[in-house]
Motif scaffolding. Structure first.
Motif, short mmCIF file in Angstrom:
data_model
loop_
_atom_site.label_atom_id
_atom_site.label_comp_id
_atom_site.label_asym_id
_atom_site.label_seq_id
_atom_site.Cartn_x
_atom_site.Cartn_y
_atom_site.Cartn_z
N GLY A 109 0.71 -1.20 0.13
CA GLY A 109 -0.29 0.14 -0.12
C GLY A 109 1.01 1.31 0.02
N TRP A 110 1.89 1.36 0.89
CA TRP A 110 2.87 2.27 0.91
C TRP A 110 3.39 2.53 -0.50
N ALA A 111 3.85 1.43 -1.10
CA ALA A 111 4.69 1.55 -2.46
C ALA A 111 3.71 1.93 -3.45
N VAL A 112 2.55 1.47 -3.38
CA VAL A 112 1.54 1.92 -4.42
C VAL A 112 1.50 3.53 -4.26
N ALA A 113 1.21 4.25 -2.98
CA ALA A 113 0.90 5.46 -2.86
C ALA A 113 2.18 6.29 -3.16
N ALA A 114 3.38 5.81 -2.95
CA ALA A 114 4.62 6.55 -3.47
C ALA A 114 4.72 6.37 -4.82
N GLY A 115 4.25 5.53 -5.48
CA GLY A 115 4.64 5.30 -6.81
C GLY A 115 5.63 4.36 -7.38
N THR A 116 5.93 3.45 -6.18
CA THR A 116 7.27 2.68 -6.52
C THR A 116 6.75 1.34 -6.59
N ALA A 117 5.50 0.93 -6.72
CA ALA A 117 5.17 -0.43 -6.81
C ALA A 117 5.15 -1.20 -8.14
N ASN A 118 6.70 -1.60 -8.33
CA ASN A 118 6.96 -2.35 -9.70
C ASN A 118 6.50 -3.83 -9.49
#
Length: 419
Positions: A109-118
């Motif tokens: 969830g944090w990665a998606v919010a930060a735009g880093t969810a590869n």
């Protein structure tokens, strides 16, 4: 192989005195409520994950890869999960699994919010979460008989079935809504659901396993192995018959619904009507789970299983005649209505006849067999639809259920289920 008679194995979990209602069972209701929330979070993510991958990569193939990775991980972990559930304290094991899922989906969830969810991050979280879920669900299945009275086992399993169908109704729409509001929200919501599950499990008072018998110590020489569970599973006439019935039934239900969905889309049925058909299936299962205890009180186990198998085969055959039309959902929903009754009866009886120190491994073996068969169903449905069209593709599945019905009718395992 020596086996404890049914009366002895049920007595392991029995208390003395009058039996309170299941709704007054604090520990079972605490676990059940926590898993309602956890399952709801998982159902939200089942829809949100492919949407996320599709948004991130634009590739339907990669979106499918993520789903396949989770499914394969669950199947691979089933037998090891059974060993862990029999070797370690089941409550602590479930707490560890919730911590893993909480951390994984909070990170996602944090990665998606930060735009880093590869894609590698998504796959890592999915695989870790699927492995933890396989262990958690196996430990839960194995431990539930220690939270309820023997006469409450069937009702407890039926309530767990109702939970499954209820979240399948509510979870995907909620996941889609949250994803539309913010792409990170379904994953944060799933992490929160595992936090609530963790709190519920940590507050259980009763142990989820019986003390180990002297012949199965926890030391290296007597360490539980998957082979021990499989030997018991295949050596017990009822449990062996259970495998022969559950595998084709699971495959048929999964394949029939998948084929029905594809056939409706190929026939040009609007997407909202296809979605409505899926909701009808889930509603049929939920109503069936609620009705399961009443049906089981009126029919003995062998007669119940035979009736369910033959009725399901007939209903699926009617659905085949209506292939590619919306009314085909009606007989299929009726067949799904009967499914939870079979599951509740079979798994409650499995819990009763299996010694507690083997519960995890036997449950893992049953879930592996049933899950593997169901996993093959979408691929089989798709291949048959592409080659033969809707009706021939769907006809395979009532034939499979007929095989299960014949097994239930002539198989020796159901003639004397306490043997």
């Amino acid at each position: 192989m020596s086996r404890p008679p049914l009366g002895e194995s049920v007595a392991e979990a029995a208390d003395t005195g009058p039996s309170p209602g299941l709704w007054r069972n604090r520990d079972f209701n605490l676990l059940w409520t926590g898993q309602c929330l956890s399952d709801l979070g998982g159902a939200m993510v089942e829809l949100a994950l492919p949407l996320l991958v599709l948004h991130q990569t634009g590739s339907p193939a990669r979106a499918g890869l993520v789903g396949t990775a989770g499914l394969v991980t669950t199947l691979v972990c089933r037998l090891p999960a059974g060993v862990l559930a029999d070797r370690y304290d089941r409550r602590r094991l479930m707490i560890v699994c919730d911590v893993v899922r909480l951390a994984g989906y909070a990170l996602l969830g944090w990665a998606v919010a930060a735009g880093t969810a590869n894609l590698p991050v998504i796959l890592a979280v999915v695989v870790a979460g699927a492995a933890a879920t396989a262990v958690f669900s196996t430990a839960e299945h194995a431990g539930v008989r220690n939270l309820v009275r023997p006469d409450q086992l069937t009702a407890a399993v039926a309530r767990n079935e109702a939970r499954t169908y209820a979240v399948s109704l509510a979870g995907p729409p909620l996941g889609g809504l949250l994803f539309g509001l913010g792409r990170a929200l379904p994953f944060i919501g799933n992490a929160l659901s595992h936090l609530l599950s963790l709190l519920a499990v940590s507050r259980l008072r009763r142990p989820l396993q019986r003390p180990r018998p002297p012949e199965t110590p926890a030391g290296a020489a007597g360490r539980p192995s998957a082979a021990q569970g499989l030997r018991f599973l295949l050596g017990h006439p009822f449990l062996r018959t259970l495998l022969m019935i559950a595998a084709p039934l699971n495959m048929a239900f999964t394949g029939m619904i998948f084929a029905m969905t594809l056939a409706l889309r190929r026939a040009g049925v609007p997407a909202y009507l296809v979605g409505l058909a899926g909701a009808v299936f889930a509603l049929g299962g939920l109503l069936g789970a609620l009705a399961a205890p009443a049906l089981q009180r009126r029919l003995r186990l062998p007669a119940l299983i035979r009736l369910l198998c033959w009725a399901t085969a007939a209903l699926m055959a009617v659905g085949t005649l209506l292939a590619g039309t919306v009314p085909a959902a009606v007989p299929l929903a009726a067949a799904v209505f009967l499914g939870p009754t079979a599951n509740a009866a079979l798994f409650a009886h499995q819990a009763a006849v299996t010694p507690d120190h083997l519960q995890g491994r036997v449950v893992g073996g049953v879930l592996l067999a049933a899950g593997s068969a169901a996993a093959l169903a979408p691929a089989l449905s798709g291949a048959l639809l592409a080659r033969f069209g809707p009706a021939p593709a769907m006809l395979v599945f009532p034939v499979l259920v007929t095989v299960a019905a014949v097994t239930a009718t002539v198989g020796k395992g159901l003639r004397n289920p306490t043997a």
